[in-house]
Design a protein around this motif. Sequence first.
Motif, PDB file in Angstrom:
ATOM      1  N   GLY A 162      -8.854  -8.036  -0.023  1.00  0.00           N
ATOM      2  CA  GLY A 162      -7.747  -7.590  -0.852  1.00  0.00           C
ATOM      3  C   GLY A 162      -6.527  -7.137  -0.060  1.00  0.00           C
ATOM      4  N   MET A 163      -5.486  -6.754  -0.808  1.00  0.00           N
ATOM      5  CA  MET A 163      -4.229  -6.317  -0.216  1.00  0.00           C
ATOM      6  C   MET A 163      -3.585  -5.300  -1.141  1.00  0.00           C
ATOM      7  SD  MET A 163      -0.892  -8.693   0.637  1.00  0.00           S
ATOM      8  CE  MET A 163      -1.836  -9.760   1.722  1.00  0.00           C
ATOM      9  N   ARG A 164      -2.944  -4.298  -0.554  1.00  0.00           N
ATOM     10  CA  ARG A 164      -2.261  -3.321  -1.377  1.00  0.00           C
ATOM     11  C   ARG A 164      -1.060  -3.966  -2.065  1.00  0.00           C
ATOM     12  NH1 ARG A 164      -4.405   1.528  -1.024  1.00  0.00           N
ATOM     13  NH2 ARG A 164      -5.490   2.166   0.892  1.00  0.00           N
ATOM     14  N   VAL A 165      -0.803  -3.526  -3.285  1.00  0.00           N
ATOM     15  CA  VAL A 165       0.254  -4.130  -4.102  1.00  0.00           C
ATOM     16  C   VAL A 165       1.616  -4.017  -3.419  1.00  0.00           C
ATOM     17  CG1 VAL A 165       1.506  -3.945  -6.289  1.00  0.00           C
ATOM     18  CG2 VAL A 165      -0.995  -3.825  -6.269  1.00  0.00           C
ATOM     19  N   LYS A 166       1.925  -2.871  -2.846  1.00  0.00           N
ATOM     20  CA  LYS A 166       3.219  -2.690  -2.182  1.00  0.00           C
ATOM     21  C   LYS A 166       3.405  -3.703  -1.068  1.00  0.00           C
ATOM     22  CE  LYS A 166       7.100  -0.528  -1.319  1.00  0.00           C
ATOM     23  NZ  LYS A 166       8.259  -0.666  -2.220  1.00  0.00           N
ATOM     24  N   GLU A 167       2.358  -3.921  -0.270  1.00  0.00           N
ATOM     25  CA  GLU A 167       2.427  -4.908   0.815  1.00  0.00           C
ATOM     26  C   GLU A 167       2.597  -6.316   0.251  1.00  0.00           C
ATOM     27  OE1 GLU A 167      -0.332  -6.503   4.558  1.00  0.00           O
ATOM     28  OE2 GLU A 167      -1.031  -4.864   3.278  1.00  0.00           O
ATOM     29  N   LEU A 168       1.884  -6.599  -0.809  1.00  0.00           N
ATOM     30  CA  LEU A 168       1.984  -7.899  -1.477  1.00  0.00           C
ATOM     31  C   LEU A 168       3.416  -8.180  -1.925  1.00  0.00           C
ATOM     32  CD1 LEU A 168      -0.143 -10.107  -2.774  1.00  0.00           C
ATOM     33  CD2 LEU A 168       0.518  -8.975  -4.888  1.00  0.00           C
TER      34      LEU A 168
END
Length: 297
Positions: A2-8
């Motif tokens: 997964g990936m944090r939304v802000k980074e995405l």
Amino acid sequence: MGMRVKELLNMGEKQLLDSGIPDAARDSKSIYCYMMNIPTSRLVLEYQESLQDYLCERYFGLIDRRAAGEPVQYIAGCQEFMGLKFKVDPRVLIPRLDTEVLAEDALSLIQRGVLRRDQLVSPLKSGDVLDLCCGSGCLGITIAHACPKINVTCADLSQDALAVAAENVALNGVGKRVKLVQGDMLQPFRGRFRHTQFDMIICNPPYIRTEEIATLQKEVREHEPVGALDGGADGLDFYRIIAKDAPTHLKKGGILMLEIGYDQKSDVIDLLQRPRCFSDIRCLPDLTGKDRVIYAR
């Protein structure tokens, strides 16, 4: 993983910036909100959330489409207009803020008889309105939604556009008072002995000069329907037809409301003055001060 939304979102914004997309930050967020079916007001609450890999893949697939020039509205399949939701896809022009000015003026005339603070006519308590070159149906459906005693006809040459308009009629719950008609401009309303007449004809016709189509933004010229943009060599082909034919399809005292290009005021007014059927012809600006709306009675 997964990936944090802000980074995405930051990665999505960078990809759009690198592709030359204006408003990359806004579009990267809008695409995420569409994908997750959340309002933009909730987005900040999700910044630290971790997104599953399959959702990350889906997000970047949508970003790829935007980076290639596809409008956000076609990716999401909808556009808001006058507070209502409208389905849109490449079969119809995307409703724009400029056209909301035309809708607001028309509603003010129908509901109060007022145009930009001037009392011009009596309110239209009941009657018939024609949305000519209706496309998605945004103008006619907006009027039907706001004015329960007004019957609206939405007309377009494109059967594909009318199919989208039909979806929007159902989506906005105005099916009993909106009729869809396919045909070339006002031809479907010509009778052998009597023409169909309306209290108001409202129209946002194609008005871009043919040679200017190639200079439009990539997302417009490559994705939106050319038939909804191209107004002929001088951009006035549809206004000529309207000036010639509209008078016989308007009731006595009937109103014509048109959207125009920012530099077409004089030409369109001249066309409307020639048949000597219209009075009190006015041109009104949009929110940026550019000529945008023509009123004629």
